[in-house]
Design an enzyme around this catalytic site. Structure first.
Site, mmCIF file in Angstrom:
data_model
loop_
_atom_site.group_PDB
_atom_site.id
_atom_site.type_symbol
_atom_site.label_atom_id
_atom_site.label_comp_id
_atom_site.label_asym_id
_atom_site.label_seq_id
_atom_site.Cartn_x
_atom_site.Cartn_y
_atom_site.Cartn_z
ATOM 1 N N SER A 14 26.428 14.901 -10.827
ATOM 2 C CA SER A 14 25.859 15.996 -11.599
ATOM 3 C C SER A 14 26.657 17.260 -11.287
ATOM 4 O O SER A 14 27.575 17.240 -10.467
ATOM 5 C CB SER A 14 24.396 16.204 -11.208
ATOM 6 O OG SER A 14 24.348 16.749 -9.906
ATOM 7 N N LYS A 15 26.258 18.345 -11.906
ATOM 8 C CA LYS A 15 26.978 19.608 -11.737
ATOM 9 C C LYS A 15 27.083 20.010 -10.264
ATOM 10 O O LYS A 15 27.986 20.728 -9.873
ATOM 11 C CB LYS A 15 26.290 20.723 -12.523
ATOM 12 C CG LYS A 15 26.446 20.551 -14.019
ATOM 13 C CD LYS A 15 26.636 21.899 -14.718
ATOM 14 C CE LYS A 15 26.738 21.755 -16.218
ATOM 15 N NZ LYS A 15 27.898 20.950 -16.646
ATOM 16 N N ARG A 16 26.096 19.560 -9.479
ATOM 17 C CA ARG A 16 26.118 19.861 -8.048
ATOM 18 C C ARG A 16 27.394 19.361 -7.380
ATOM 19 O O ARG A 16 27.858 19.922 -6.395
ATOM 20 C CB ARG A 16 24.939 19.133 -7.378
ATOM 21 C CG ARG A 16 23.797 20.001 -7.013
ATOM 22 C CD ARG A 16 22.652 19.238 -6.371
ATOM 23 N NE ARG A 16 22.485 17.856 -6.772
ATOM 24 C CZ ARG A 16 22.665 16.823 -5.954
ATOM 25 N NH1 ARG A 16 23.028 17.016 -4.708
ATOM 26 N NH2 ARG A 16 22.456 15.588 -6.384
#
Ligand code: GLU
Length: 495
Positions: free
Chosen positions: A258-260
């Site tokens: 994910s963007k994390r």
């Protein structure tokens, strides 16, 4: 391969966002598979979600694929014999298939309202049951159904599931081996929604059949759809394609990417200065490996080595450090001339760029940084002193200057010797410095470090003599004189 059908594979993105790294990896696996087997790679735009589709996303997905070098044999812009390649333009095909299934009694209209279905699901989940359609309209009298349809009452079309209780729906997955799913988990699934649009599962089966797809290669998040699609193939009396589900992409903490974990759109990597060859190489290794465990592959090598039998069955880790390393290897292999145009977008914002330098000098300059860039955009922070005299000097560098005895005298001599040079070449500059080091019985570093600081303001950078040569005699002398005049290393030094 289980069948001798010609290899035809498809990448079928939904234009609801920019090209995602996971989708790009799916496209790459399909493309490599098609090219390896000298088959056909086609692109189909799954744009039936009226609310979330945007034409600009289609454009950006196509651009992303082109950037990665994934050319498609059939699809948008390319055309082809089994088009149109936009699902929104294939509504007739789905309607015909839905009619056929209804005529054969394999599908039926369902008049249950959204409210009724919602209430039914609510009750089931409160009772701890699996939510599934209760079959309310399954056995409606056909005449009554026809009358209600004719009167304009809204309806869905559902598949009439024809399975024994507990029957297993199985297939041999090209990546994961045998997969079996209990059909008790399924219900009479919706094929056509009340707005007349086909559901994802229905449209995909109809299209994969009409487009003569031999192998459906997609992310494992679709495994739960596959038994539903198999039942639709069965109802239509069609031969199944081969299915291959490729592992999810995970972050380094093994949770879903994910963007994390980093940028998730291909375009962001493009903008940061990853090379398409490096990014392709990196994505190809997310879930696939070559028998010899090598890491760096040209596009041609990937095509010749890739096949589904070496796709792993468990998650693939998106390791940013590895991606950077890989990008660096590709940058290192470039000449200054090839690197310069690629760096151009990251040099344009540098104040003073391109200065008075010739094209050859700029290419030489880019070449100096070949080994020092992880991503092309790193160059923006590394070159400003080529285009403007230093506005200040690195603090640590100034402290280090105190280790050079008689720095003032040394700089005076250096300036005079450089000025006297008939040719300001790398070798000539180097011999001046080496000779002075010998005369003064100093390690060359004692001269090189303060000189670098004087001409660039920094302690890091490419080889000093090469960089001075590119800067040119005039700029070097001007900067060394200013450094000497300001004597910045004396500020704060113990008296
Ligand atoms: N449009 C679907 C997606 O983007 C395609 C799935 C498939 O390949 O069947 O996930």
């Amino acid at each position: 391969m289980t069948s001798d059908r010609p290899v035809r594979v498809r990448f079928a993105p939904s234009p609801t966002g920019n090209l995602h790294v996971g989708s790009a990896r799916t496209a790459i696996f399909n493309w490599l598979y098609a090219r390896h087997h000298r088959g056909t790679f086609l692109l189909r735009i799954e744009d039936t979600d009226q609310e979330r589709n945007r034409p600009e996303f289609t454009r950006s997905i196509l651009d992303g694929l082109r950037w990665l070098g994934m050319d498609w044999d059939e699809g948008p812009e390319a055309g082809g014999p089994v088009g149109p390649y936009f699902q929104s333009q294939r509504m007739n095909t789905y309607a015909e298939a839905a009619d056929l299934l209804q005529r054969r009694g394999r599908a039926y209209p369902c008049f249950c309202s959204a409210e009724r279905l919602e209430a039914m699901r609510e009750q089931q989940s409160q009772a701890g049951l699996q939510t599934r359609y209760d079959g309310c309209c399954r056995n409606l009298d056909p005449e009554e159904a026809a009358r209600r349809m004719a009167s304009g009452e809204p309806y869905l079309v559902r598949l009439r599931l024809a399975v024994e209780p507990g029957e297993m729906i199985s297939w041999t997955d090209a990546c994961k081996g045998e997969i079996s799913i209990n059909s008790d988990l399924l219900d009479d699934l919706v094929l056509v929604k009340s707005d007349g649009f086909p559901t994802y599962n229905f449209a995909v089966v109809v299209d994969d059949f009409h487009m003569r797809i031999s192998d459906v290669i997609r992310g494992e998040d679709h495994i739960s759809n596959t038994p539903k699609q198999i039942l639709i193939y069965r109802a239509l009396g069609l031969e199944l394609p081969r299915f291959g589900h490729i592992p999810m992409i995970l972050g380094t903490d093994r949770s879903k990417m994910s963007k994390r974990h980093g940028a998730t759109s291909v375009i962001e990597y493009q903008n940061q200065g990853y090379l398409p060859e490096a990014f392709l190489n990196f994505l190809a290794l997310l879930g696939w490996s070559s028998p010899d465990d090598r890491e760096l592959f040209s596009r041609e090598e990937l095509v010749s080595l890739f096949d589904l039998d070496r796709v792993s069955s468990h998650g693939a880790i998106f390791d940013m450090a590895k991606l950077k390393w890989m990008n660096q290897q590709y940058i290192k292999a470039l000449s200054g001339e090839s690197l310069l145009p690629l760096c151009r977008p990251f040099l344009d914002p540098v104040p003073g760029f391109p200065g008075e330098y010739s094209a050859e000098e700029l290419a030489e300059m880019a070449g100096l940084f070949r080994e020092r860039l992880e991503v092309l955009s790193d160059i923006t922070q590394k070159v400003p002193y080529f285009f403007a005299d230093p506005a200040g000097y690195d603090e640590k560098g100034l402290k280090n200057c105190l280790k050079t005895p008689d720095l003032e005298g040394l700089l005076q001599e250096l300036i005079a010797s450089l000025e006297a040079l008939p040719e300001f070449s790398h070798e000539a500059i180097e011999s001046v410095v080496r000779r002075m080091a010998e005369d003064r019985r100093l390690g060359a570093g004692k001269i090189i470090h303060p000189t670098r600081l004087g001409v660039s303001g920094r302690t890091d950078g490419p080889g000093l003599f090469e960089l001075m040569k590119i800067l040119g005699k005039e700029a070097c002398l001007r900067r060394l004189r200013a450094f000497l005049a300001a004597r910045p290393w004396t500020a704060g030094a113990p008296a």
